[in-house]
Design an enzyme around this catalytic site. Structure first.
Site, short mmCIF file in Angstrom:
data_model
loop_
_atom_site.label_atom_id
_atom_site.label_comp_id
_atom_site.label_asym_id
_atom_site.label_seq_id
_atom_site.Cartn_x
_atom_site.Cartn_y
_atom_site.Cartn_z
N GLU A 273 0.79 -1.21 -0.06
CA GLU A 273 -0.04 -0.09 0.15
C GLU A 273 0.78 1.45 -0.04
O GLU A 273 0.78 2.10 0.80
CB GLU A 273 -1.03 0.03 1.27
CG GLU A 273 -1.74 -1.29 1.33
CD GLU A 273 -2.47 -1.10 2.79
OE1 GLU A 273 -2.16 -0.37 3.60
OE2 GLU A 273 -3.42 -2.13 2.81
N ARG A 276 3.08 7.69 -0.16
CA ARG A 276 3.87 8.92 -0.12
C ARG A 276 5.16 8.59 -1.36
O ARG A 276 5.60 9.40 -1.96
CB ARG A 276 4.65 9.05 1.10
CG ARG A 276 5.41 10.37 1.12
CD ARG A 276 6.18 10.40 2.49
NE ARG A 276 5.25 10.07 3.51
CZ ARG A 276 4.67 11.19 4.20
NH1 ARG A 276 4.86 12.50 4.19
NH2 ARG A 276 3.85 10.88 5.23
N CYS A 348 -4.52 33.89 9.40
CA CYS A 348 -4.31 34.55 10.63
C CYS A 348 -4.07 33.45 11.75
O CYS A 348 -4.96 33.18 12.57
CB CYS A 348 -5.56 35.33 11.01
SG CYS A 348 -6.10 36.22 9.71
N GLU A 349 -2.84 32.94 11.70
CA GLU A 349 -2.33 32.00 12.89
C GLU A 349 -0.73 32.19 12.58
O GLU A 349 -0.30 31.91 11.50
CB GLU A 349 -2.63 30.63 12.24
CG GLU A 349 -4.14 30.13 12.25
CD GLU A 349 -4.63 28.98 13.26
OE1 GLU A 349 -3.75 28.71 14.03
OE2 GLU A 349 -5.80 28.92 13.19
C1 LIG Z 1 -1.54 5.96 4.86
C2 LIG Z 1 -1.69 4.67 4.74
C3 LIG Z 1 -0.65 4.13 3.71
C4 LIG Z 1 -0.04 5.06 2.88
O1 LIG Z 1 1.33 5.35 3.73
P1 LIG Z 1 2.38 5.99 3.11
O2 LIG Z 1 3.19 6.65 4.11
O3 LIG Z 1 2.08 7.33 2.34
O4 LIG Z 1 2.96 5.00 2.26
C5 LIG Z 1 -0.90 2.70 3.60
N1 LIG Z 1 -1.88 1.90 4.43
C6 LIG Z 1 -2.48 2.57 5.22
C7 LIG Z 1 -3.41 1.55 5.99
C8 LIG Z 1 -2.36 3.84 5.61
O5 LIG Z 1 -3.36 4.24 6.35
#
Ligand SMILES: *Cc1c(COP(=O)(O)O)cnc(C)c1O
Length: 431
Positions: A273, A276, A348-349
């Site tokens: 998954e 980033r 405004c912070e």
């Molecule tokens: C956010 C998330 C990702 C992706 O994370 P990255 O650091 O962007 O690779 C994968 N799996 C789950 C369950 C997430 O919450």
């Protein structure tokens, strides 16, 4: 690696000078490089070539339909965390058979929709969620494919807000309780146990937490298989970090080899998954300098300058939220002498900053700046705070660029709003 370059004082994205984008579309604007996105996907996919795997792009990092489609065109699936993401993933061409559904708080309508579409699996985070999924699937006369998200209790050594695999975090089921929960799940009539899942955090720059987590998951998988549970998918989440400043995260190949080693000899398909690592360095946020000013000199130190720009924490929350570092680069000629400056937005912070205490050439109003590595958790975390319309998004491919999301209009800002009748003066209509 990315396709944003400064040559002779001019930044280009692939074959397009970014100044042209700013002039045509205005600022602030997110710019994504299609070649960079594709390259990152291929490198990641190739790294796992030796082992059966499915890449499910974690779309919360960047939910732009064009970004998702870039990956689904290359064979990617999608990791979703809401019913809204499910809808957008399907719109962007994701096959349901490659969608995994993560997150601690799935609602009934979301579970129903995911079952109706026939997703690959639910990553389940609690006993109560298992009960709910079983009940919903029962009503629909279906069996829901599930993995349990186990919390392996390893320290990912990242920012506390994006660390998710420690036992104090809200995520997953304690690894020590996993066997009991799996046996319970396996007895539910409308649940089909298919996998094991974990995700320990984001922006990891070392390999060892991944190795530790994978090792613990492997032991669990072995025990589940011995108990006769038909585990065929092992989802090790995302989290591989990128270079924002001087970090040296593992190469995808190094990461893939470590993961593959942990699961060698098993007849399973790995589910990955990444978020980033695929999109982070494939996007920049272009912003223009509105004003500059200087704070009174601090004792013994030079002046502190402020570059006030037209992008703000509502456009890119990471610096304010996590204190994150994003490089600031002049996209056009920069002639001024070097000064120490904070790059701040109009909100405004005092927490509204994009960069602090940077050594940068002195800016002038109208200068175009690029906030680098803004492709992940940039636009997708943006808001309307201070009633600021959300930025436009552009995708570049070669010498072409296209707007992939219009800048939000002032009308859209108050889109669903109604004035209640009791606030209408006299009998006049609300509007
Ligand atoms: C956010 C998330 C990702 C992706 O994370 P990255 O650091 O962007 O690779 C994968 N799996 C789950 C369950 C997430 O919450």
């Amino acid at each position: 690696m990315h396709h944003f370059e400064v040559k002779r004082g001019k930044m280009t994205c692939e074959g397009v000078p970014v100044r042209r984008i700013a002039e045509a579309v205005g600022t602030p604007v997110y710019v994504y490089s299609h070649a960079t996105l594709s390259h990152h996907y291929k490198v990641f996919d190739d790294a796992f070539a030796g082992i059966p795997h499915v890449i499910c792009y974690s779309m919360k990092a960047n939910s732009s339909g064009s970004v998702i489609r870039t990956f689904t065109n290359l064979g990617s699936g999608v990791d979703i965390v809401s019913g809204g993401e499910l809808a957008r993933a399907l719109d962007a061409g994701a096959p349901p058979s490659k969608i995994v559904y993560s997150g601690v708080g799935k609602q009934i309508w979301e579970i129903e929709e995911a079952l109706r579409r026939g997703i690959l699996m639910f990553n389940v985070e609690s006993r109560e969620e298992l009960e709910t999924i079983d009940a919903v699937a029962g009503r629909m006369r279906k069996r829901a494919p599930i993995a349990i998200r186990v919390n392996p209790d390893v320290d990912p050594k990242t920012h506390p807000y994006i660390s998710t695999g420690l036992k104090k975090n809200k995520f997953g089921i304690r690894i020590g309780d996993a066997i009991r929960e799996y046996e319970w799940a396996a007895r539910r009539k409308h649940i089909e146990v298919v996998g094991v899942d974990c995700h320990i955090g984001s922006q990891l720059t070392e390999i060892s937490p991944f190795v530790d987590a994978a090792g613990r998951i492997r032991l669990l998988v072995d025990r589940l298989l011995r108990k006769g549970l038909p585990i065929r998918l092992v989802d090790i989440g995302g989290g591989l970090g990128i270079t924002y400043r001087e970090e040296l995260p593992p190469h995808p190949k190094q990461y893939a080899d470590a993961v593959a080693r942990a699961f060698s000899g098993l007849e399973i398909t790995l589910v990955l998954e990444p978020g980033r690592v695929l999109v982070g360095n494939a996007g920049v946020l272009l912003t223009r300098v509105l004003y500059t000013k200087a704070a009174p000199s601090l004792k013994g130190k030079g002046k502190k300058h402020f570059f006030i720009v037209d992008a703000a924490m509502n456009d890119l929350a990471r610096p304010s939220l996590y204190g994150s570092y994003h490089a600031i680069v002049f996209a056009g000629p920069a002639a001024g002498k070097t000064v120490t400056a904070d790059v701040v937005g109009p909100i405004c912070e005092s927490g509204d900053f994009l960069a602090k205490d940077r050594r940068l050439p002195m800016a002038r109003p109208g200068d175009l700046l690029a906030v680098m590595s803004a492709g992940a958790y940039g636009f997708s975390m943006s808001s309307n705070y201070n009633s600021r319309p959300r930025a436009a998004e552009v995708m570049v491919s070669g010498r072409r660029f296209e707007v992939v999301r219009e800048r939000e209009s002032l009308r859209e800002l108050a889109g669903g709003e109604r004035i209640p009748s009791f606030l209408s003066p006299g009998r006049r209509k609300a509007r």
